[in-house]
Design an enzyme around this catalytic site. Structure first.
Site, PDB file in Angstrom:
ATOM      1  N   ILE A  14       0.845  -1.196   0.000  1.00 53.62           N
ATOM      2  CA  ILE A  14       0.000   0.000   0.000  1.00 53.62           C
ATOM      3  C   ILE A  14       0.879   1.245   0.000  1.00 53.62           C
ATOM      4  O   ILE A  14       1.665   1.469   0.925  1.00 53.62           O
ATOM      5  CB  ILE A  14      -0.920   0.031   1.235  1.00 53.62           C
ATOM      6  CG1 ILE A  14      -1.776  -1.239   1.323  1.00 53.62           C
ATOM      7  CG2 ILE A  14      -1.820   1.276   1.204  1.00 53.62           C
ATOM      8  CD1 ILE A  14      -2.605  -1.338   2.603  1.00 53.62           C
ATOM      9  N   ASN A  35      -2.157   4.048  -3.940  1.00 44.54           N
ATOM     10  CA  ASN A  35      -2.976   5.054  -3.273  1.00 44.54           C
ATOM     11  C   ASN A  35      -2.290   6.414  -3.177  1.00 44.54           C
ATOM     12  O   ASN A  35      -2.967   7.434  -3.103  1.00 44.54           O
ATOM     13  CB  ASN A  35      -3.330   4.552  -1.863  1.00 44.54           C
ATOM     14  CG  ASN A  35      -3.917   5.636  -0.998  1.00 44.54           C
ATOM     15  OD1 ASN A  35      -5.046   6.068  -1.205  1.00 44.54           O
ATOM     16  ND2 ASN A  35      -3.150   6.113  -0.020  1.00 44.54           N
ATOM     17  N   ASP A  37       9.813   7.998  -1.323  1.00 47.01           N
ATOM     18  CA  ASP A  37       8.914   8.888  -2.058  1.00 47.01           C
ATOM     19  C   ASP A  37       8.699   8.296  -3.450  1.00 47.01           C
ATOM     20  O   ASP A  37       9.666   8.078  -4.187  1.00 47.01           O
ATOM     21  CB  ASP A  37       9.563  10.275  -2.162  1.00 47.01           C
ATOM     22  CG  ASP A  37       8.642  11.333  -2.739  1.00 47.01           C
ATOM     23  OD1 ASP A  37       7.695  10.976  -3.484  1.00 47.01           O
ATOM     24  OD2 ASP A  37       8.866  12.527  -2.476  1.00 47.01           O
ATOM     25  N   VAL A  61     -14.059  12.882   0.122  1.00 48.81           N
ATOM     26  CA  VAL A  61     -13.663  12.086   1.282  1.00 48.81           C
ATOM     27  C   VAL A  61     -12.967  13.018   2.266  1.00 48.81           C
ATOM     28  O   VAL A  61     -12.041  13.739   1.898  1.00 48.81           O
ATOM     29  CB  VAL A  61     -12.698  10.944   0.894  1.00 48.81           C
ATOM     30  CG1 VAL A  61     -12.414  10.062   2.100  1.00 48.81           C
ATOM     31  CG2 VAL A  61     -13.245  10.125  -0.255  1.00 48.81           C
ATOM     32  N   TYR A 103      -5.012  18.813 -11.860  1.00 51.40           N
ATOM     33  CA  TYR A 103      -5.356  17.704 -10.979  1.00 51.40           C
ATOM     34  C   TYR A 103      -6.307  16.746 -11.697  1.00 51.40           C
ATOM     35  O   TYR A 103      -6.111  15.520 -11.672  1.00 51.40           O
ATOM     36  CB  TYR A 103      -6.000  18.205  -9.680  1.00 51.40           C
ATOM     37  CG  TYR A 103      -6.473  17.061  -8.812  1.00 51.40           C
ATOM     38  CD1 TYR A 103      -5.561  16.224  -8.184  1.00 51.40           C
ATOM     39  CD2 TYR A 103      -7.839  16.800  -8.643  1.00 51.40           C
ATOM     40  CE1 TYR A 103      -5.984  15.150  -7.406  1.00 51.40           C
ATOM     41  CE2 TYR A 103      -8.269  15.740  -7.860  1.00 51.40           C
ATOM     42  CZ  TYR A 103      -7.341  14.914  -7.251  1.00 51.40           C
ATOM     43  OH  TYR A 103      -7.766  13.851  -6.495  1.00 51.40           O
ATOM     44  N   LYS A 108      -5.788  12.694 -12.767  1.00 50.01           N
ATOM     45  CA  LYS A 108      -6.678  11.598 -12.402  1.00 50.01           C
ATOM     46  C   LYS A 108      -7.338  10.979 -13.637  1.00 50.01           C
ATOM     47  O   LYS A 108      -7.660   9.784 -13.634  1.00 50.01           O
ATOM     48  CB  LYS A 108      -7.720  12.083 -11.392  1.00 50.01           C
ATOM     49  CG  LYS A 108      -7.127  12.332 -10.006  1.00 50.01           C
ATOM     50  CD  LYS A 108      -6.470  11.053  -9.434  1.00 50.01           C
ATOM     51  CE  LYS A 108      -5.990  11.222  -8.017  1.00 50.01           C
ATOM     52  NZ  LYS A 108      -5.414   9.984  -7.449  1.00 50.01           N
TER      53      LYS A 108
END
Length: 250
Positions: free
Chosen positions: A7, A85, A58, A184, A151, A155
């Site tokens: 993850i 993620n 990183d 979120v 942004y 995505k």
């Protein structure tokens, strides 16, 4: 047989919640992030539930990423589930006022970082002809909203990469899924607004999604029978209809 999940961005938000959710179900964890103290704290909190290994790097750094994956000891070096993620948003500006540094940060983490981690892990999955990759996208990958320009572009790229992965990895029996949350309540807005008080207003007046909501959905996706692949999910809170329509009680 116990599975191992890798993850990225595990120190906060959806990544952290997913680590907890997977640990509850006995999945071994490789937890990655830039903040070492948070990783160490998370390791201490979860090690009574499952086996945990932390990697402090990183994803923007290609050499660091490959070195970190290559350093994994047994049994953590066999990755069954990859959760891409790590991601961020920097600034909310019209294109003409945007910061090039912000643009670089979003593209480097959201797109190139995802590619670096995937490139480091996919070969072992193709060799075994098994695995599941989940890329955390966004509703911003489905539509573009005012001042979202770069942004949203990053995505949209995540979704395109995900679809390309699904096609290319299909002969190897590897599942590839996209999870695309709307609003979120995490540290996301604090990062986007660089600590400005505007971040406090984003989630006022309605019940936003919580990181745990998305973590439970991610576990649902990875726990389906072998013949089932949930390719793409868009998740909104009830108050949200699209990126610009949110019912707020203010």
């Amino acid at each position: 047989m116990t599975k191992t999940a890798f993850i990225t961005g595990a120190t906060s938000g959806i990544g952290r919640a997913t680590a907890y959710e997977f640990a509850k179900h006995g999945i071994n964890l490789v937890l990655c992030g830039r903040r070492l103290e948070r990783l160490q704290s998370l390791e201490q909190e979860l090690k009574h539930l499952t086996e945990v290994h932390i990697l402090n790097f990183d994803v923007r750094d290609k050499a660091e990423t490959f070195n970190a994956v290559e350093s994994l000891p047994k049994p953590f070096d066999s990755i069954d589930i990859l959760i891409n993620n790590a991601g961020n948003a920097h600034g909310l500006d019209p294109i003409q006022d945007g910061s090039i540094d912000d643009w670089d940060a979003m593209m480097d983490i959201n797109v190139k970082g995802l590619l670096y981690v995937s490139k480091a892990i996919i070969p072992q999955m193709t060799a075994r002809q098994s695995g599941h990759i989940i890329n955390i996208g966004s509703s911003a990958g489905k539509e573009v909203y005012p001042k979202g320009n770069v942004y949203c572009a990053s995505k949209h790229a995540v979704l395109a990469v995900t679809e390309g992965m699904r096609i290319d990895l299909n002969p190897f029996g590897i599942k590839v899924s996209a999870i695309n949350p709307g609003l979120v309540e995490t540290e996301f807005s604090k990062v986007r607004f660089k600590g400005d008080d505007k971040a406090n207003d984003v989630y006022k007046g309605f019940d936003a999604l919580q990181a745990q909501d998305i973590a439970e959905i991610i576990y649902f996706v990875i726990s389906r029978p072998d013949h089932v692949n949930i390719a793409d999910m868009l998740i909104f809170p009830k108050a949200q209809a699209n990126s610009t329509t949110v019912k707020k009680d203010l």
